[in-house]
Design a protein around this motif. Structure first.
Motif, short mmCIF file in Angstrom:
data_model
loop_
_atom_site.label_atom_id
_atom_site.label_comp_id
_atom_site.label_asym_id
_atom_site.label_seq_id
_atom_site.Cartn_x
_atom_site.Cartn_y
_atom_site.Cartn_z
N ILE A 130 39.21 25.43 49.29
CA ILE A 130 39.85 26.80 49.93
C ILE A 130 41.37 26.61 49.87
O ILE A 130 41.90 25.63 50.01
N CYS A 131 41.91 27.49 48.98
CA CYS A 131 43.41 27.79 48.90
C CYS A 131 43.81 28.80 49.78
O CYS A 131 43.32 29.99 49.56
N GLN A 132 44.80 28.66 50.94
CA GLN A 132 45.04 29.66 51.71
C GLN A 132 46.42 29.96 51.76
O GLN A 132 47.41 29.07 51.69
N SER A 133 46.97 31.35 51.53
CA SER A 133 48.08 31.60 51.77
C SER A 133 48.61 32.32 52.88
O SER A 133 47.68 33.33 53.23
N SER A 134 49.34 31.94 53.93
CA SER A 134 49.71 32.65 54.86
C SER A 134 51.03 32.60 55.50
O SER A 134 51.98 31.78 55.04
N TYR A 135 51.29 33.34 56.61
CA TYR A 135 52.70 33.37 57.09
C TYR A 135 52.30 33.18 58.85
O TYR A 135 51.25 33.08 59.35
N SER A 136 53.21 32.10 59.29
CA SER A 136 53.06 31.73 60.76
C SER A 136 53.40 32.58 61.57
O SER A 136 52.87 32.54 62.99
N ASP A 137 54.05 33.88 61.37
CA ASP A 137 54.10 34.78 62.33
C ASP A 137 53.11 35.52 62.84
O ASP A 137 51.92 35.58 61.92
N GLU A 138 53.10 36.26 63.90
CA GLU A 138 51.78 37.05 64.41
C GLU A 138 52.25 38.39 64.04
O GLU A 138 53.20 39.10 64.09
N PRO A 139 51.24 39.17 63.83
CA PRO A 139 49.88 38.77 63.46
C PRO A 139 49.70 37.99 62.00
O PRO A 139 50.61 38.21 61.16
N ARG A 140 49.13 36.81 61.98
CA ARG A 140 49.25 35.88 60.95
C ARG A 140 48.48 36.46 59.52
O ARG A 140 47.14 37.23 60.02
N LEU A 141 49.15 36.78 58.43
CA LEU A 141 48.63 37.48 57.55
C LEU A 141 48.17 36.33 56.73
O LEU A 141 48.75 35.21 56.15
N ILE A 142 46.91 36.66 56.03
CA ILE A 142 46.00 35.52 55.41
C ILE A 142 45.34 35.93 54.37
O ILE A 142 44.95 36.80 54.20
N GLU A 143 45.66 35.19 52.97
CA GLU A 143 44.70 35.54 52.13
C GLU A 143 44.25 34.37 51.22
O GLU A 143 45.06 33.19 51.59
N GLU A 144 43.28 34.23 50.54
CA GLU A 144 42.52 33.06 50.47
C GLU A 144 41.78 33.07 48.93
O GLU A 144 41.12 34.22 48.62
N ALA A 145 41.60 32.11 48.30
CA ALA A 145 40.77 31.94 47.06
C ALA A 145 39.99 30.67 47.14
O ALA A 145 40.55 29.64 47.94
N HIS A 146 38.86 30.31 46.69
CA HIS A 146 38.00 29.21 46.65
C HIS A 146 37.44 29.08 45.33
O HIS A 146 37.16 29.81 44.55
N THR A 147 36.99 27.66 45.20
CA THR A 147 36.09 27.20 44.23
C THR A 147 35.02 26.36 44.77
O THR A 147 35.26 25.78 45.87
N VAL A 148 33.91 26.31 44.07
CA VAL A 148 32.78 25.31 44.59
C VAL A 148 32.66 24.32 43.58
O VAL A 148 32.81 24.21 42.26
N ILE A 149 32.67 23.08 44.26
CA ILE A 149 32.50 21.70 43.33
C ILE A 149 31.11 21.67 43.11
O ILE A 149 30.34 21.61 43.80
#
Length: 108
Positions: A81-100
Protein backbone atom coordinates in the motif's frame (compact mmCIF):
# COMPACT_ATOMS: atom_id res chain seq x y z
CA UNK A 1 -4.65 21.77 -1.00
CA UNK A 2 -5.36 18.06 -1.09
CA UNK A 3 -3.08 16.12 -3.46
CA UNK A 4 -4.42 13.94 -6.27
CA UNK A 5 -4.91 10.25 -5.56
CA UNK A 6 -1.48 8.55 -5.59
CA UNK A 7 -0.36 6.91 -8.82
CA UNK A 8 1.30 3.56 -8.28
CA UNK A 9 3.53 2.00 -10.92
CA UNK A 10 4.44 -1.64 -10.40
CA UNK A 11 5.54 -4.50 -12.62
CA UNK A 12 3.00 -6.93 -14.01
CA UNK A 13 4.91 -9.89 -12.57
CA UNK A 14 6.78 -10.46 -9.29
CA UNK A 15 9.41 -13.18 -8.92
CA UNK A 16 10.51 -14.77 -5.66
CA UNK A 17 13.99 -13.56 -4.64
CA UNK A 18 14.28 -10.96 -7.43
CA UNK A 19 14.32 -7.27 -6.46
CA UNK A 20 11.41 -5.29 -7.89
CA UNK A 21 11.00 -1.52 -8.03
CA UNK A 22 7.65 0.17 -7.38
CA UNK A 23 6.96 3.91 -7.75
CA UNK A 24 4.31 5.93 -5.96
CA UNK A 25 3.65 9.53 -7.01
CA UNK A 26 1.44 11.98 -5.13
CA UNK A 27 0.94 15.23 -7.06
CA UNK A 28 -0.53 18.64 -6.35
CA UNK A 29 -0.43 18.93 -2.57
CA UNK A 30 0.15 21.90 -0.29
CA UNK A 31 1.77 21.87 2.19
CA UNK A 32 4.10 18.99 1.33
CA UNK A 33 2.42 15.65 1.86
CA UNK A 34 3.98 12.43 3.19
CA UNK A 35 4.13 9.36 0.95
CA UNK A 36 4.73 6.03 2.70
CA UNK A 37 4.69 2.32 1.85
CA UNK A 38 3.06 -0.38 3.99
CA UNK A 39 2.98 -4.17 3.81
CA UNK A 40 -0.45 -5.86 4.27
CA UNK A 41 -2.35 -3.03 6.03
CA UNK A 42 -1.69 0.55 7.08
CA UNK A 43 -2.82 -0.02 10.67
CA UNK A 44 -0.97 -2.99 12.06
CA UNK A 45 1.05 -3.59 8.91
CA UNK A 46 4.75 -3.07 8.44
CA UNK A 47 5.97 0.32 7.22
CA UNK A 48 8.53 -0.10 4.44
CA UNK A 49 11.39 2.27 3.72
CA UNK A 50 11.65 3.74 0.24
CA UNK A 51 13.58 6.56 -1.40
CA UNK A 52 11.65 9.83 -1.27
CA UNK A 53 12.06 12.81 -3.57
CA UNK A 54 9.94 15.89 -4.23
CA UNK A 55 9.64 18.93 -6.44
CA UNK A 56 7.33 21.94 -6.62
CA UNK A 57 5.39 23.43 -9.52
CA UNK A 58 3.32 26.57 -8.95
CA UNK A 59 3.82 26.14 -5.17
CA UNK A 60 2.28 22.62 -5.22
CA UNK A 61 4.30 19.59 -4.16
CA UNK A 62 4.78 16.35 -6.04
CA UNK A 63 6.27 13.61 -3.89
CA UNK A 64 7.62 10.29 -5.16
CA UNK A 65 8.48 7.29 -2.99
CA UNK A 66 10.40 4.51 -4.76
CA UNK A 67 10.38 1.13 -3.06
CA UNK A 68 12.71 -1.72 -3.96
CA UNK A 69 11.06 -4.90 -2.75
CA UNK A 70 12.35 -8.48 -2.93
CA UNK A 71 9.39 -10.87 -2.63
CA UNK A 72 9.62 -14.15 -0.75
CA UNK A 73 7.23 -17.10 -0.94
CA UNK A 74 5.47 -15.70 2.17
CA UNK A 75 4.68 -12.48 0.26
CA UNK A 76 2.47 -14.21 -2.31
CA UNK A 77 -0.98 -12.58 -2.09
CA UNK A 78 -0.07 -9.69 0.22
CA UNK A 79 -0.97 -6.06 -0.46
CA UNK A 80 1.64 -3.32 -0.80
CA UNK A 81 0.00 0.00 0.00
CA UNK A 82 1.20 3.46 -0.93
CA UNK A 83 -0.35 6.16 1.25
CA UNK A 84 -0.28 9.92 0.76
CA UNK A 85 -1.23 11.95 3.83
CA UNK A 86 -0.90 15.12 5.85
CA UNK A 87 0.02 15.03 9.52
CA UNK A 88 -2.35 17.90 10.36
CA UNK A 89 -5.76 17.14 11.85
CA UNK A 90 -8.02 16.03 10.37
CA UNK A 91 -5.57 13.72 8.67
CA UNK A 92 -6.26 13.66 4.93
CA UNK A 93 -5.37 10.31 3.42
CA UNK A 94 -5.35 8.89 -0.09
CA UNK A 95 -3.94 5.49 -0.98
CA UNK A 96 -3.29 3.06 -3.79
CA UNK A 97 -2.26 -0.59 -3.58
CA UNK A 98 -1.04 -3.56 -5.55
CA UNK A 99 -1.26 -7.26 -4.75
CA UNK A 100 1.85 -9.41 -4.96
CA UNK A 101 1.22 -12.48 -7.11
CA UNK A 102 4.38 -14.48 -7.52
CA UNK A 103 4.96 -15.73 -11.03
CA UNK A 104 6.99 -18.65 -12.21
CA UNK A 105 9.91 -17.70 -14.40
CA UNK A 106 8.50 -20.19 -16.91
CA UNK A 107 5.03 -18.58 -17.05
CA UNK A 108 6.16 -15.24 -18.50
Amino acid sequence: MRPNEPKLTSPTAFFQGKPTTLHCLSEGGYPQQSVEWYRSTVSGGTRLAGDISFHTTNDLYSVTNILTFTPTRADDGIHLICQSSYSDEPRLIEEAHTVIRLASEFSV
